[in-house]
Design a protein around this motif. Structure first.
Motif, PDB file in Angstrom:
ATOM      1  N   VAL B  45      80.747 145.270 122.535  1.00  0.00           N
ATOM      2  CA  VAL B  45      81.090 146.149 121.420  1.00  0.00           C
ATOM      3  C   VAL B  45      81.532 145.265 120.259  1.00  0.00           C
ATOM      4  O   VAL B  45      82.205 144.257 120.473  1.00  0.00           O
ATOM      5  N   ASP B  46      81.138 145.665 119.046  1.00  0.00           N
ATOM      6  CA  ASP B  46      81.511 144.854 117.901  1.00  0.00           C
ATOM      7  C   ASP B  46      81.704 145.743 116.669  1.00  0.00           C
ATOM      8  O   ASP B  46      80.984 146.730 116.496  1.00  0.00           O
ATOM      9  N   GLU B  47      82.678 145.403 115.853  1.00  0.00           N
ATOM     10  CA  GLU B  47      82.901 146.105 114.577  1.00  0.00           C
ATOM     11  C   GLU B  47      82.865 147.616 114.753  1.00  0.00           C
ATOM     12  O   GLU B  47      82.168 148.325 114.041  1.00  0.00           O
ATOM     13  N   PHE B  48      83.614 148.087 115.717  1.00  0.00           N
ATOM     14  CA  PHE B  48      83.637 149.522 115.955  1.00  0.00           C
ATOM     15  C   PHE B  48      84.786 150.149 115.166  1.00  0.00           C
ATOM     16  O   PHE B  48      85.940 149.773 115.338  1.00  0.00           O
ATOM     17  N   ASN B  49      84.454 151.089 114.273  1.00  0.00           N
ATOM     18  CA  ASN B  49      85.465 151.754 113.453  1.00  0.00           C
ATOM     19  C   ASN B  49      85.348 153.244 113.645  1.00  0.00           C
ATOM     20  O   ASN B  49      84.249 153.790 113.682  1.00  0.00           O
TER      21      ASN B  49
END
Ligand SMILES: Nc1ncnc2c1ncn2[C@@H]1O[C@H](COP(=O)(O)OP(=O)(O)OP(=O)(O)O)[C@@H](O)[C@H]1O
Ligand SMILES: Nc1ncnc2c1ncn2[C@@H]1O[C@H](COP(=O)(O)OP(=O)(O)OP(=O)(O)O)[C@@H](O)[C@H]1O
Ligand SMILES: [Mg+2]
Ligand SMILES: [Mg+2]
Lengths: 401, 282, 295, 237, 360
Positions: B45-49
């Motif tokens: 998971v990456d850059e989850f906003n």
């Protein structure tokens, strides 16, 4: 009146067997027996308690086998008197031992040979003391076994006895200047001897240079203990232990090229009988033991040959102890019968019998020649008096020192 | 509240996202920013906003292995994030463990069902009620009146909750012998019993047929309406997702590829290509 | 120092070879086979009888012992463990303890409680003496050399077997999910039998080597080394084959060093305390794989 | 009918004292796709598991290619040419993806494995990417692909699939059904259990409807698709 | 409404089982007392009564760990040992100080034994409870061995100045001449003045049952079982895993400690070796044989398996062999699915239908 309620007193609460009591009890029972011929009759229920299974089974079975030989002899010899023998397993556990004891009580036991090992014996002798049942232990050697219990007797040397005798022997014969001790730390027998040895050694000025131990879980490899002894320059290693670990110590010392004098105690006996054991490893080992299977006196020869015929192996000291125990009880009853106009043990209560046996064993006129000692006598606190024999192993056999 | 999720109006929040207009006076129950986690070499998971409004029903979709369950694991602190911040009801969850996160107001169900197998249905729910049962060990061991009172309350509450899914009559059944669908529902009830502010559902409709799914959909709405809580769900059943989610986030390879209401998502070519495929079956 | 290291390794290699069998059975059958130590004892007696009573040559005696143990392992599995296939692992553990009592008491009846001095069966390899001319020559006994060699060979063989062969992979599949393994067409019962056969065959080798190194053989000979080896297997990470090897050797060294430098009285306590510390730092043992439980 | 590949007659299955299958009978003919539909707990999985030998029926007959299957060990049944992709995936969590697939081909000669591996990798490229990863850390859907791939590896005569599309993305659900169709075209007989009843009935030759352990309805796929009660109960509004 | 009645019925069933357990124990006591009054009690059985009580308590307390909390402990005898030795020391010191009343000594010994075992439980629990499954088993095993090893080196004596301790030998205790040695290393506690009675044993069992049953049927008990069934789900449901595992473990240790004191004060000597791995296993056998998590089973199994080896004495040399075979057969029989289903069906005939799903 049980002995252990008055903990702390050194002496027996009931000073045993004065001549007075002898005659008293003697006339009474003699009257009851209504016989005046000095003959011992009836069937005596003798129990035995010892480890017949589990890790210490070796010792219990040896005693059991020894007793059986003696019982057979007694039953064959004295027609009117018989021993009904009942061995019970205690797995070398105090709780099981008390169970075994209670089983024997239900069976109607009149006298007990046992228990074989120390800790169970302490537990059982306390019970038997309050129940007034006579006990003669072949091999439980701790002082606590007999302490404050007037009806418990030992056939073997007591630990203090052995420990100090060993130290004395080493010192008197100047066997060594520097002594190392290896003992089994979780074993009452081994630590018991170790402690008195150490005290006596200090008294006598023996130089104890190394004391190391082992336990049940670590009784296979003795490198550390032997290296410590060697590095400390010990020329004698004292091994207060049974022969199974001792045999490993001997072979490992040999592999290390370390050859001090090894000095054992009575538990060492049997080492030559291990099946397949290279007896040359035990060459020169000295031990204090009352029994030697290759002694040439008639008693020993008779016992050993019967034992070998029955079980196909050479008896160890425990077997001899068991054999002697049965013989001592028999001899004591016979002694009583002869001096009191006969004795019929049938239906006699255990406590009456206990009184008789205490009386006889503490009578200075009574002594027994057994395979584990000549002229065995007992002191008031239940310890045996017999001469320890120093033995040295030469060419695979014991040679008396 | 609107029954057509496409009608929900959204307003921006100071943080990274939008929440429904009706929730604008309350602070978002959940805000995550720059969230990410790596497993060895793999960036799951990456850059989850995300920001979820207090009564919002959100959806999280994406191809298999996109990282959806991993996001749930991060939000519930089963995994500690490699980077990023998670704010739960205004509290930073940094350093919390799963238990603390639950106590702070987040509850979940699992993709692979995790019930307390040897306990009954009712007992499963009572575990959810654990912290709301007001007695301590001494009163239990001594069986003080307080114990009986609180146990009775818990029992009644458990049955009430089970009633949402018409499961009250199964209260005494061992949870492991329930059929699959009922197990899923029980998980939801248990999560609800912890009194969460936001409920995370991981594929609640898996193993249910279309009619059952429809019922589930109604129940999720009912839960939101009666408990006034937010719901975030993962689902591959598009009928359910498009039917109740007001805002949908689409993940692919651990990154958000689209965000928006059902209508925009359904027509997003990137989503169609990666996830939906040609919609012939519907 | 070197001296203690070597005796530690000697002792450790014996633990290691027992631990390998333990771990093998544990890894596949997922059971703590507390009877393993007693199978070792039977292996010792079998080799002893063949060598001493029947006068067979050493290789034959070892083979005979392996055969006896393998059959014993299979029979025990069939009679005692198989009926419990779907029971809790604790039920199997207790049964294993029952089997352990059974073997010990059978041995007591057959071979009596008197110890037997086991002949060194591996002295066809000469022992090595280090520093022959110094004051303190250090001997590495033939038993140690053979034990280390054997445990390394067994470790490699087992690793390759479970990792690379079809049978080995099937074993791992069975250990995880018997039902699913059956769906692959794997004969679960046969696979578990093979596991026990291998484990018991290894026990026979361990028995011969244990008794060659420490030559007293009694009905209880296997039980304490069995527990120590189990400890070693856990130390290394139970289920891990190289872990068993490492754990065994380390435990041996630790035991000797604790005896030599701290106290012979407290050495067991020290060893077990060290084990606890290791598990605190590495909860799955030294080489144990972390059980990945995906949520 | 003599050409039925699988025949189940009057089957009764219990879990302890729970009577889960209450006397069902059905058959699957060579080359057919047959589907079982029904609500949660109807007994679909129980039926498949019993056929595969994982559960033992209390009474009833199961024959496969004319051979009796009742009382036969599961691994023997599988060797007769049957495969089951079980409910809940049941992949070997500690084994790698590749090893899992190899296990699928356990009954086949080693020489044929490579081709089948390529075939499965072709269908599910994600598995190829992750061939070394232990199955336990795969995502739910990835595990489902693996379970399906593993079943395919055995090249069975009868393929039983228990909810093969569960947890899969829509795009993959379509693909699963394509695979089923292709298998069918290649002559494999298929017994399918699906919650996605509409799709299942769409590909099925025949179907049975299960309700609390009993068969309550049967017919061709098309018939049942248009059956009102089926529509109401299983297809949704 | 119908549901509620049924479910209340279920609660009643739980407490009913509880009362059955109390009933069994009281019945046991009454029967033994009557038989004893009638003079028909054999010495063999009467000598075992107190150990049986101690083992029942041990089995119950281990069941809390193994059955309820789902952890495998192989060192439970270690806690018993702590309780036994501290109990014997306290009782010995009191006796020396003039408190000769057995009941008072026993009660104080049990309390001290329980507290010290509880402390040991906390100390060992902290590392142990981080571990899972078989790793936990080995650490508890290690703990049992450590306790045994340390006690083997412990010397305790009492004199006018109070208690004296040493870990080397008797001489190092610096005790004055009139002092009494209470614990003598490997020789253990010798000359213990017994204080345990059968009645005390029965009361201890009842107390144990009271604590465990009420614990299990509470929110705490449920939390412990939830962790057992699924740790991750329990965490996600807000259960503090460490706390509840610790409660189970320490409670169990406390109970084992008091059982140890009861046991220790029943023999005139006890040695550290008594509480070794084999004893831990023996207690585990009671628990597993009686049914994991089944308290009634633990009680019956502990009592039966304690007297069984005694009953087998007529087999003589084959006694332990028979015991081993019986153990294996019973394990197989109690775990046989067909037999189990059979018992269940029989149970169903007696019990009213209900709680089942499919049968509407
Ligand atoms: N292991 C079990 N123990 C007890 N009962 C069970 C077990 N497995 C299934 N059952 C019961 O058997 C019945 C049939 O279950 P089964 O799993 O076959 O249903 P299904 O049709 O596959 O349902 P789903 O759609 O939920 O998968 C259900 O009532 C269920 O509760
Ligand atoms: N503990 C882990 N170790 C290694 N890889 C992991 C781990 N957990 C997840 N992954 C990988 O991270 C990716 C995302 O997994 P995740 O379970 O979040 O997927 P998902 O979006 O929920 O998919 P699905 O819809 O199939 O459930 C997957 O490729 C998975 O293999
Ligand atoms: Mg997922
Ligand atoms: Mg199903």
């Amino acid at each position: 009146t049980s002995g252990n309620d008055t903990a702390g007193t050194e002496n027996k609460p009931e000073p045993a067997a004065t001549t007075e009591t002898t005659t008293d009890a003697g006339t009474e029972t003699a009257d009851a027996a209504t016989e005046g011929d000095g003959v011992l009759t009836g069937t005596l229920k003798v129990g035995m308690i010892g480890p017949l299974t589990g890790g210490a089974a070796l010792y219990g079975n040896a005693v059991d086998n020894g007793v059986k030989i003696a019982v057979d002899e007694i039953n064959a010899e004295a027609g009117s008197f018989q021993m009904d023998y009942n061995p019970q397993d205690d797995e070398h556990d105090a709780e099981k031992s008390v169970n075994a004891y209670n089983q024997l009580k239900d069976w109607g036991v009149q006298a007990i040979i046992g228990t074989v090992t120390t800790t169970p014996c302490i537990a059982v002798s306390a019970e038997a003391n309050s129940d007034r049942i006579f006990m003669l232990t072949p091999s439980a050697s701790a002082a606590d076994v007999t302490a404050n219990k007037d009806q418990t007797y030992q056939l073997c040397f007591s630990d203090p006895n052995q420990g100090s005798a060993s130290a004395q022997y080493i010192s008197e014969n100047s066997l060594a200047t520097k002594v190392a001790i290896i003992y089994k730390n979780d074993d009452a027998y081994s630590t018991g001897i170790y402690q008195t040895f150490k005290t006596k050694a200090a008294e006598l000025g023996l130089d104890v240079v190394s004391e190391t131990t082992f336990m049940d879980g670590s009784d296979t490899d003795f490198t550390v203990q032997l290296t410590a002894a060697k590095d400390a320059g010990a020329d004698l290693v004292f091994l207060p232990m049974y022969y199974t670990p001792a045999s490993l110590i001997l072979s490992q010392a040999n592999a290390m090229g370390y050859a001090p004098t090894f000095f054992g105690v009575d538990g060492m006996d049997g080492i030559l009988g291990i099946e397949g054991f290279d007896t040359s490893l035990a060459e020169g080992v000295i031990l204090l033991t009352p029994f030697a299977a290759d002694a040439t006196d008639d008693l020993t020869v008779n016992f050993v040959s019967k034992f070998e015929a029955a079980y196909g192996e050479t008896p160890i000291q425990f077997a001899a102890d068991g054999y002697d125990c049965a013989k001592v009880i028999y001899a004591a009853l016979k002694f009583y019968a002869e001096n009191n106009g006969g004795l019929n043990v049938d239906g006699m209560s255990a406590s009456d019998l206990c009184d008789i046996l205490i009386q006889v064993l503490s009578n200075p006129a009574f002594s027994v020649d057994g395979v584990t000692g000549e002229q065995m006598q007992w002191s008031a606190n239940g310890e045996v008096n017999k001469a320890p024999k120093g033995m040295v192993i030469q060419n695979g056999v014991y040679v008396g020192l | 509240m609107s029954s057509n999720p496409n009608d929900t109006k959204y307003v921006a929040v100071p943080g990274p996202g939008m929440i429904p207009e009706r929730d604008k006076d309350k602070r978002p129950v959940l805000e995550a920013s720059h969230l990410g986690i790596d497993f060895g070499g793999l960036t799951a998971v990456d850059e989850f906003n995300i920001a979820i409004g207090a009564t919002e029903i959100g959806g999280l979709i994406g191809p298999n292995g996109a990282g959806k369950t991993t996001v749930f694991n991060l939000l519930t602190k089963v995994y500690q994030p490699t980077r990023g911040v998670i704010m739960l009801d205004g509290k930073d969850t940094h350093g919390m463990n799963t238990t603390q996160a639950n106590q702070a107001g987040i509850a979940r169900t699992f993709q692979n069902i995790r019930l307390f197998d040897k306990l009954t249905v009712e007992e499963n729910v009572k575990i959810g009620l654990h912290s709301s049962i007001g007695y301590h060990l001494p009163s239990a061991v001594l069986r003080l009146p307080r114990y009986w009172r609180e146990e009775k309350k818990a029992h009644e509450r458990a049955l009430e909750l089970l009633d949402i899914f018409d499961m009250a009559d199964m209260a005494d059944v061992r949870s492991s012998s329930l059929p699959y669908g009922a197990q899923r529902r029980l998980e939801i009830v248990r999560a609800l019993a912890t009194g969460p502010k936001i409920l995370l559902l991981d594929e609640p409709a898996a193993g249910m047929n279309p009619s059952e799914t429809e019922e589930l959909m109604n129940n999720i709405r009912k839960i939101r309406d009666t408990f006034n809580i937010a719901v975030l769900l993962i689902e591959h059943d598009m009928n359910l997702v498009m039917g109740i989610c007001e805002n949908i986030i689409v993940l692919n390879f651990g990154k958000i590829i689209a965000k928006g209401n059902p209508k925009t998502i359904q027509n997003d070519p990137k989503v169609i290509e990666a996830y939906l495929g040609s919609q012939d079956g519907e | 120092m070197l001296n203690y290291l070597i005796s530690g390794i000697s002792l450790g290699s014996v633990y290691a070879i027992i631990a390998l069998g333990y771990t093998m059975v544990y890894g596949i059958a997922k059971m703590l086979n507390f009877a393993h130590g007693d199978i070792i004892m039977v292996g010792g007696y079998a080799a002893f009888c063949a060598g001493t009573y029947l006068g067979w040559p050493v290789p034959l005696a070892i083979l005979f012992s392996m055969m006896i143990c393998t059959i014993l392992g299979i029979v025990i599995e069939k009679l005692a463990y198989k009926p419990l296939r779907n029971a809790t692992s604790l039920a199997v553990l207790i049964t294993a303890i029952g089997v352990s009592y059974l073997l010990q008491n059978l041995a007591l009846l057959i071979w009596t409680s008197n110890p037997k001095a086991f002949p060194n069966m591996v002295n066809f390899i000469p022992s090595i003496v280090l520093g022959k001319n110094s004051d303190n020559p250090i001997t590495i006994s033939s038993a140690t050399i053979v034990t280390i060699a054997a445990s390394i060979i067994i470790m490699v063989a087992l690793t390759l077997f479970t990792g690379k062969t079809k049978m080995g992979k099937a074993m791992r599949a069975v250990s995880e999910d018997k039902g699913a393994a059956q769906l692959m067409g794997i004969n679960v019962n046969a696979t578990i039998s093979v596991t026990f056969a291998i484990g018991s065959g290894l026990a026979a080798i361990a028995g011969v080597l244990l008794c060659s190194a420490y030559p007293t053989l009694m009905p209880t000979t296997g039980s304490m080394p069995g527990i120590k080896a189990f400890t070693a297997a856990v130390l290394g990470g139970i289920g891990s084959i190289p872990g068993a090897m490492l754990g065994g050797i380390l435990l041996g060294i630790l035991e000797k060093f604790a005896q030599a430098y701290i106290s012979t009285q407290l050495s067991d306590a020290i060893v077990f305390a060290a084990l606890i510390v290791v598990l605190l730092v590495k909860p799955t043992g030294l080489l144990g794989k972390k059980m990945t439980e995906k949520v | 009918m003599s050409d039925s590949l699988l025949k189940v007659e009057d089957l009764n299955v219990y879990y302890g004292s729970i009577h889960a299958i209450k006397g069902i009978s059905f058959e699957v003919n060579e080359g057919e796709i047959v589907t079982l539909i029904g609500a949660n707990g109807a007994g679909k999985s129980t039926s498949l598991n019993t056929i595969a030998g994982l559960l033992k029926p209390r009474t009833g007959k199961i024959t496969f290619c004319g051979k009796n299957l009742v009382g036969v060990h599961a691994h023997r049944i599988i060797r007769e040419g049957m495969a089951l992709c079980p409910e809940g995936r049941r992949v070997f969590l500690q084994l790698s993806v590749k090893e899992n697939l190899e296990m699928g081909a356990y009954t086949r000669p080693d020489s044929e494995i490579a081709d089948s591996l390529d075939m499965v990798y072709g269908l599910f490229p994600r598995l190829k990417e992750r061939y070394k990863q232990v199955a336990g850390t795969l995502s739910g859907g990835e595990q489902q692909m693996l379970a399906m791939g593993r079943a395919l590896m055995s090249k069975p005569r009868l393929m039983m699939l228990d909810e093969p599309s569960m947890g899969l993305a829509p795009i993959l659900v379509d693909q699963i059904f394509d695979i089923i169709k292709n298998l069918h075209a290649a002559g494999t007989t298929i017994l399918l259990v699906e919650q996605n009843a509409r799709k299942a009935l769409g590909v099925a030759d025949r179907a049975y409807v299960l309700e609390t352990g009993r068969i309550v309805n049967s017919g061709t796929g098309a018939e049942l698709l248009n059956d009102d009660s089926v529509k109401r109960a299983y297809l949704g509004g | 409404m119908g549901n509620k009645i049924k479910i209340l019925g279920k609660t009643n069933k739980n407490s009913l089982m509880g009362f059955i357990n109390y009933g069994i124990i009281i019945l046991f006591f009454v029967v033994i007392t009557i038989v004893k009054q009638a003079g028909a009690l054999t010495n063999a059985l009467s000598g075992q009564l107190i150990p049986i009580c101690a083992y029942i308590v041990m089995a119950l307390s281990l069941n809390l760990v193994v059955g309820i909390s789902g952890e495998l402990s192989l060192g439970h005898a270690g806690f018993m040992s702590v309780g036994a030795f501290s109990g014997v020391i306290v009782s010995g010191a009191m006796n020396y100080g003039g408190v000769t009343n057995g009941a008072i000594r026993l009660i104080v010994a049990m309390i001290v034994g329980a507290i010290l075992a509880g402390i040991a439980g906390v100390v060992i629990g902290i590392p142990v409870l981080r571990l899972r499954g078989d790793y936990l088993a080995i650490v508890t095993l290690a703990f049992g061995e450590i306790i045994k090893n340390v006690l083997n080196c412990l010397y305790v004596g009492v004199d006018k100045a109070g208690l004296h301790f040493s870990v080397t030998d008797e001489a190092h205790m610096d005790m004055s001449a009139e002092g009494v040695t209470l614990v003598r290393g490997p020789m253990g506690a010798v000359g213990v003045v017994k204080a345990s009675t059968f009645l005390a044993g029965i009361i201890l069992i009842l107390l144990t049952l009271f604590v465990i049953q009420n614990l299990v049927n509470s929110r705490t008990g449920r939390a412990i079982m939830a962790i057992r069934d699924n740790r991750i789900a329990a965490e996600a449901t807000g259960i503090n895993v460490t706390k509840y595992k610790m409660i189970a473990f320490v409670t169990s240790a406390v109970i084992a400690g008091s059982a140890g004191a009861l046991y220790g004060l029943n023999f005139s000597t006890i040695v550290p070796k008594k509480f070794d791995f084999n004893t831990s296993i023996l207690i585990l056998v009671f628990v597993v044989l009686g049914g994991i998590g089944n308290l009634t089973g633990s009680i019956i199994a502990a009592a039966l398996l304690t007297v069984l080896p005694e009953i087998f004495r007529p087999f003589q040399d084959y006694r332990m062999l028979v015991y081993a075979i019986v153990l294996i057969l019973v394990m197989i029989a109690t775990n046989n699915e067909r037999l189990r289903a059979f018992w269940k069906r029989i149970g169903h005939i007696f019990r009213k239908k209900g709680g089942e799903l499919n049968e509407q």
